[in-house]
Motif scaffolding. Structure first.
Motif, short mmCIF file in Angstrom:
data_model
loop_
_atom_site.label_atom_id
_atom_site.label_comp_id
_atom_site.label_asym_id
_atom_site.label_seq_id
_atom_site.Cartn_x
_atom_site.Cartn_y
_atom_site.Cartn_z
N GLN A 3 11.42 78.78 12.41
CA GLN A 3 11.37 79.17 13.82
C GLN A 3 11.81 80.61 13.98
N ASP A 5 12.99 83.37 16.88
CA ASP A 5 13.52 83.42 18.24
C ASP A 5 13.38 84.82 18.85
N GLU A 91 15.15 72.37 24.33
CA GLU A 91 15.48 73.19 23.16
C GLU A 91 15.06 74.65 23.35
N ARG A 92 14.29 74.92 24.41
CA ARG A 92 13.72 76.24 24.67
C ARG A 92 12.93 76.73 23.46
N THR A 93 12.00 75.91 23.04
CA THR A 93 11.13 76.25 21.93
C THR A 93 9.68 75.98 22.30
N THR A 95 5.71 75.36 20.57
CA THR A 95 4.91 75.07 19.39
C THR A 95 3.57 75.75 19.58
N ARG A 101 6.88 77.55 15.29
CA ARG A 101 7.79 77.29 16.40
C ARG A 101 8.44 78.62 16.79
N GLY A 103 11.32 80.26 19.50
CA GLY A 103 12.37 80.03 20.48
C GLY A 103 12.42 81.14 21.51
#
Length: 413
Positions: A3, A5, A91-93, A95, A101, A103
């Protein structure tokens, strides 16, 4: 797949997204910013697609809103060729289509919309095109042979602009509009009649109250069947019947999306970490008197600025006057305000030729104007609309009187 961010993630890579990222950096935002776009290109202009780009007068590189190095210099990451498929608000993510993924600290939804498709038999045949992206126009241009018979379904601005360009290129063009007049959703009968006559004068077969029942052909379209049983031969069909806002991931995440995602005057959704802007945002609009979606460059730019200000802690509610334009043949139409719920229509000038304007009044006040090759009226009308003062209708209808001099009780200079 891991992921990545970012402080700000902008889903969508159109005019609204580009403006928002630009405004954030101009406002001194120091954090990380990413723009996610489903096309391979960096943010570019869409209005020229149905005009200069289709006509071959502008190439793809000249559509770019910014030079490629701009995004690098401003440290804006462009995640192209993919789109958001799911939003996890807890989760503030996000896809993406490639499984990645991402963030976010704040998510700005600027995904615009996708062309509405025909639902009739034959809609999936080869030779059926839409106009929304560079790829759409490239596919259309590759399909056009000299003297092609083109049927355009939809008599809105996109369909009419495309018709004008294709006629200039020498193609045989038919425009089918299901309503009783062209541009019925956005303008008045005098303007609709002007455009019908303009296109017919340039050789376009304009058919009103024409409902498509089926597209005909074996593998590839060769005709359009109407509800009255008539058949129009076609080598190519272009569908221009509006867009569907791309908000499904937000709807699945629980945000209200009746026709676009609901936002307030600061472009905030019901989720404090998610904003929405541009064509997909259902926002309160003072000029409409209710919540609407606006599909225009003006709206995309202005909401991009509002969202950036909101993130920067500068609460500047969206209050922009809607305006837009359309180029067809040698006629530039400039409109300001929203021609909805009007009580009176005033025509300034001769509607048989460009150089006239149509004014829309409610409660004695100017709420909108359409200007055909009449930039002076357009400029002056914007101040009248935002001013909200009573106007003298008789003077406003007189083209020899400047619009700035028609406020009720004032005399011409």
């Amino acid at each position: 797949m891991g992921q990545t961010d970012y402080d700000i993630v902008i889903a969508g890579a159109g005019q609204a997204a580009a403006q928002c990222a630009q405004s954030l950096r101009q406002g001194g935002f120091p954090g990380s910013i990413a723009i996610i776009g489903d096309e391979d290109a960096a943010p570019y202009e869409r209005p020229p697609l149905s005009k200069e780009y289709l006509a071959g007068k502008r190439d793809a590189a000249r559509l770019a809103l910014r030079k490629p190095e701009y995004w690098q210099e401003k440290q804006v990451s462009l995640l192209t060729g993919r789109r958001v498929t799911a939003v996890d608000r807890a989760e503030r993510t996000l896809t993406l289509t490639d499984g990645a993924r991402v963030g976010y600290g704040k998510l700005i939804w600027a995904t615009g919309g996708r062309p509405r498709r025909l639902s009739c038999p034959g809609a999936g045949l080869a030779g059926v095109h839409a106009i929304r992206t560079i790829a759409d126009i490239d596919a259309l241009k590759a399909d056009l042979v000299p003297g092609a018979r083109v049927v355009i379904v939809g008599g809105g601005y996109i369909g009419l602009e495309t018709a004008a360009v294709l006629r200039a290129m020498g193609h045989e063009v038919t425009v089918l509009e299901a309503q009783e007049r062209l541009l019925a959703r956005v303008t008045s009968p005098p303007v609709s009649a002007f455009y019908a006559e303009l296109h017919r004068r340039h050789g376009v077969d304009v058919r009103l109250s024409a409902q498509v029942s089926a597209l005909r052909g074996e593998g590839r379209v060769n005709g359009v069947e109407l509800s009255d049983g008539s058949l129009i031969q076609a080598d190519i069909v272009i569908v221009g019947i509006g867009i569907i806002p791309n908000v499904e991931p937000l709807a699945l995440a629980g945000l209200p999306c009746p026709n676009g995602v609901v936002v307030d005057a600061l472009c905030r959704t019901q989720d404090p970490h998610i904003l929405a802007i541009g064509d997909c945002a259902l926002h309160p609009n003072a000029f409409a008197g209710r919540a609407i979606r606006l599909e225009s460059v003006q709206n995309a730019v202005d909401q991009g600025k509002v969202a950036a200000d909101t993130i920067l802690g500068l609460e500047k509610p969206y209050a922009a006057l809607p305006w837009f334009w359309s180029d067809q043949y040698d006629v530039k139409m400039q409109a300001a305000g929203l021609a909805m719920d009007y009580e009176q229509v005033l025509v300034r000038g001769d509607t048989t030729a460009p150089g006239f304007s149509v004014l829309y009044l409610r409660d004695g006040r100017l709420i909108a104007i359409d200007c055909l090759n009449n930039a002076r009226d357009f400029i002056q009308a914007k101040a009248l609309i935002t001013g909200g003062k009573l106007i003298d209708a008789a003077r406003a209808a007189d083209p020899s009187v400047e619009l700035k001099a028609v406020i009720d009780g004032e005399q011409a200079a």
